[in-house]
Design an enzyme around this catalytic site. Structure first.
Site, short mmCIF file in Angstrom:
data_model
loop_
_atom_site.label_atom_id
_atom_site.label_comp_id
_atom_site.label_asym_id
_atom_site.label_seq_id
_atom_site.Cartn_x
_atom_site.Cartn_y
_atom_site.Cartn_z
N SER A 125 9.42 4.84 1.63
CA SER A 125 8.94 5.57 0.45
C SER A 125 8.11 6.77 0.90
O SER A 125 7.66 6.84 2.05
CB SER A 125 8.09 4.65 -0.42
OG SER A 125 6.95 4.20 0.29
N ASN A 143 7.78 1.62 11.61
CA ASN A 143 7.35 1.56 10.22
C ASN A 143 6.19 0.55 10.22
O ASN A 143 6.42 -0.66 10.24
CB ASN A 143 8.46 1.11 9.29
CG ASN A 143 8.00 1.13 7.84
OD1 ASN A 143 6.80 1.18 7.55
ND2 ASN A 143 8.95 1.10 6.91
N ASP A 177 -4.75 1.86 18.27
CA ASP A 177 -5.22 1.97 19.66
C ASP A 177 -4.08 1.70 20.64
O ASP A 177 -3.99 2.36 21.69
CB ASP A 177 -6.37 0.98 19.91
CG ASP A 177 -7.71 1.54 19.48
OD1 ASP A 177 -7.78 2.75 19.17
OD2 ASP A 177 -8.68 0.78 19.44
N PRO A 190 4.64 -5.73 8.53
CA PRO A 190 4.67 -6.86 7.59
C PRO A 190 5.45 -6.58 6.30
O PRO A 190 5.41 -5.48 5.76
CB PRO A 190 3.19 -7.13 7.29
CG PRO A 190 2.46 -5.92 7.75
CD PRO A 190 3.27 -5.30 8.83
N ASN A 191 6.13 -7.63 5.88
CA ASN A 191 6.86 -7.69 4.62
C ASN A 191 8.18 -6.91 4.62
O ASN A 191 8.94 -6.99 3.66
CB ASN A 191 5.98 -7.24 3.43
CG ASN A 191 4.75 -8.11 3.29
OD1 ASN A 191 4.86 -9.32 3.16
ND2 ASN A 191 3.58 -7.50 3.36
N ARG A 234 2.89 7.74 -3.82
CA ARG A 234 2.71 6.41 -4.37
C ARG A 234 1.50 6.39 -5.30
O ARG A 234 0.57 7.21 -5.15
CB ARG A 234 2.53 5.39 -3.24
CG ARG A 234 3.72 5.30 -2.28
CD ARG A 234 4.91 4.63 -2.91
NE ARG A 234 4.63 3.26 -3.28
CZ ARG A 234 4.75 2.21 -2.46
NH1 ARG A 234 5.15 2.39 -1.22
NH2 ARG A 234 4.50 0.99 -2.91
N ARG A 270 12.43 -6.97 -1.97
CA ARG A 270 11.05 -6.51 -2.16
C ARG A 270 11.04 -5.17 -2.91
O ARG A 270 11.45 -4.14 -2.38
CB ARG A 270 10.39 -6.33 -0.79
CG ARG A 270 8.97 -5.81 -0.87
CD ARG A 270 8.45 -5.45 0.51
NE ARG A 270 7.10 -4.94 0.38
CZ ARG A 270 6.49 -4.18 1.27
NH1 ARG A 270 7.11 -3.86 2.39
NH2 ARG A 270 5.27 -3.74 1.07
N ARG A 291 -2.63 4.05 -0.39
CA ARG A 291 -1.35 4.10 0.32
C ARG A 291 -1.05 5.47 0.92
O ARG A 291 -0.16 5.62 1.75
CB ARG A 291 -0.20 3.78 -0.65
CG ARG A 291 0.14 2.34 -0.69
CD ARG A 291 1.40 2.12 -1.47
NE ARG A 291 1.38 0.82 -2.05
CZ ARG A 291 1.59 -0.32 -1.38
NH1 ARG A 291 1.89 -0.29 -0.10
NH2 ARG A 291 1.53 -1.47 -1.98
N TYR A 308 11.63 0.51 -2.56
CA TYR A 308 12.09 0.45 -1.16
C TYR A 308 13.61 0.43 -1.01
O TYR A 308 14.12 0.44 0.11
CB TYR A 308 11.47 -0.77 -0.47
CG TYR A 308 9.95 -0.71 -0.42
CD1 TYR A 308 9.31 0.33 0.24
CD2 TYR A 308 9.17 -1.68 -1.05
CE1 TYR A 308 7.92 0.40 0.27
CE2 TYR A 308 7.79 -1.63 -1.01
CZ TYR A 308 7.17 -0.59 -0.36
OH TYR A 308 5.80 -0.51 -0.32
N GLU A 310 6.69 7.80 13.20
CA GLU A 310 6.29 6.89 12.13
C GLU A 310 7.23 7.10 10.95
O GLU A 310 7.44 8.24 10.52
CB GLU A 310 4.84 7.21 11.73
CG GLU A 310 4.31 6.38 10.57
CD GLU A 310 2.87 6.76 10.20
OE1 GLU A 310 2.25 7.58 10.92
OE2 GLU A 310 2.38 6.25 9.18
N ALA A 333 2.00 -2.17 6.01
CA ALA A 333 0.58 -2.23 5.63
C ALA A 333 -0.37 -2.13 6.82
O ALA A 333 -1.58 -1.95 6.61
CB ALA A 333 0.31 -3.51 4.83
N HIS A 345 8.34 5.78 7.00
CA HIS A 345 8.13 5.01 5.78
C HIS A 345 9.34 5.23 4.88
O HIS A 345 9.80 6.37 4.73
CB HIS A 345 6.87 5.46 5.04
CG HIS A 345 5.62 5.27 5.84
ND1 HIS A 345 4.97 4.06 5.90
CD2 HIS A 345 4.93 6.12 6.64
CE1 HIS A 345 3.91 4.17 6.70
NE2 HIS A 345 3.87 5.41 7.16
C1 DQA Z 1 6.00 1.37 3.60
C2 DQA Z 1 4.93 1.95 2.71
C3 DQA Z 1 3.63 1.16 2.81
O1 DQA Z 1 2.69 1.66 1.88
C4 DQA Z 1 3.86 -0.31 2.51
O2 DQA Z 1 2.67 -1.03 2.80
C5 DQA Z 1 5.03 -0.89 3.18
C6 DQA Z 1 6.24 -0.10 3.32
C7 DQA Z 1 7.35 2.12 3.42
O3 DQA Z 1 8.24 1.90 4.23
O4 DQA Z 1 7.50 2.88 2.45
O5 DQA Z 1 5.03 -2.06 3.52
O6 DQA Z 1 5.62 1.53 4.97
#
Ligand code: DQA
Length: 144
Positions: free
Chosen positions: A103, A75, A88, A11-12, A108, A19, A113, A24, A99, A78, A101
């Site tokens: 950031s 990624n 799961d 998400p996002n 953080r 954003r 986070r 980011y 995985e 959240a 991220h």
């Molecule tokens: C994120 C880090 C997460 O804490 C955050 O919720 C995101 C982006 C990152 O790519 O740094 O949405 O996954």
């Protein structure tokens, strides 16, 4: 499809670029997709790249990829913090999962986070290298 690398975004992340750019970066998700596709092509792999804001959709994508893929880059955004259905589902897959991220989640400000529940189900984590993290993850999966 065998040999395909699946890149999944939570998400996002569709709003990357606008954003919180100080955290980011200014690259859009389309920019990151282009870099992943270029890396996969250079390594002779096919790549699928997706983003969703809906947890059920993420779970369905992971379930569908549980066999026959070269690897998954995710990624979870959240979903990292409360996405137990995603966790799961990842336990079902038979390919390596990285995985990513953008950031460094351990650096953080918000304590919540720092601890991704997803990490316990993945092969490796890259956190804090921005879009380079995606490219490195694709390169690693393609080279296996
Ligand atoms: C994120 C880090 C997460 O804490 C955050 O919720 C995101 C982006 C990152 O790519 O740094 O949405 O996954």
């Amino acid at each position: 499809m065998a040999g395909t690398i699946l890149v999944l975004n939570g998400p996002n992340l569709n709003l990357l670029g606008e954003r919180e750019p100080a955290i980011y970066g200014t690259a859009t998700l389309a920019d990151i997709e282009a870099r992943c596709r270029a890396e996969a092509a250079a390594q002779g792999c096919t790549l699928e790249f997706r983003q969703t804001n809906a947890e059920h959709e993420m779970v369905a994508w992971i379930q569908a990829a549980r066999t026959g893929h070269a690897g998954i880059v995710i990624n979870p955004a959240a979903f990292s913090y409360a996405g137990y259905p995603v966790l799961d589902a990842l336990k079902l897959v038979d390919c390596p999962v990285i995985e990513v991220h953008l950031s460094n989640i351990h650096r953080r400000d918000e304590a919540w986070r720092k601890n991704s529940i997803i990490t316990q189900a993945v092969t490796a984590i890259v956190s804090g290298l921005g879009a380079d993290g995606y490219v490195l993850a694709v390169r690693h999966l393609a080279s296996r």
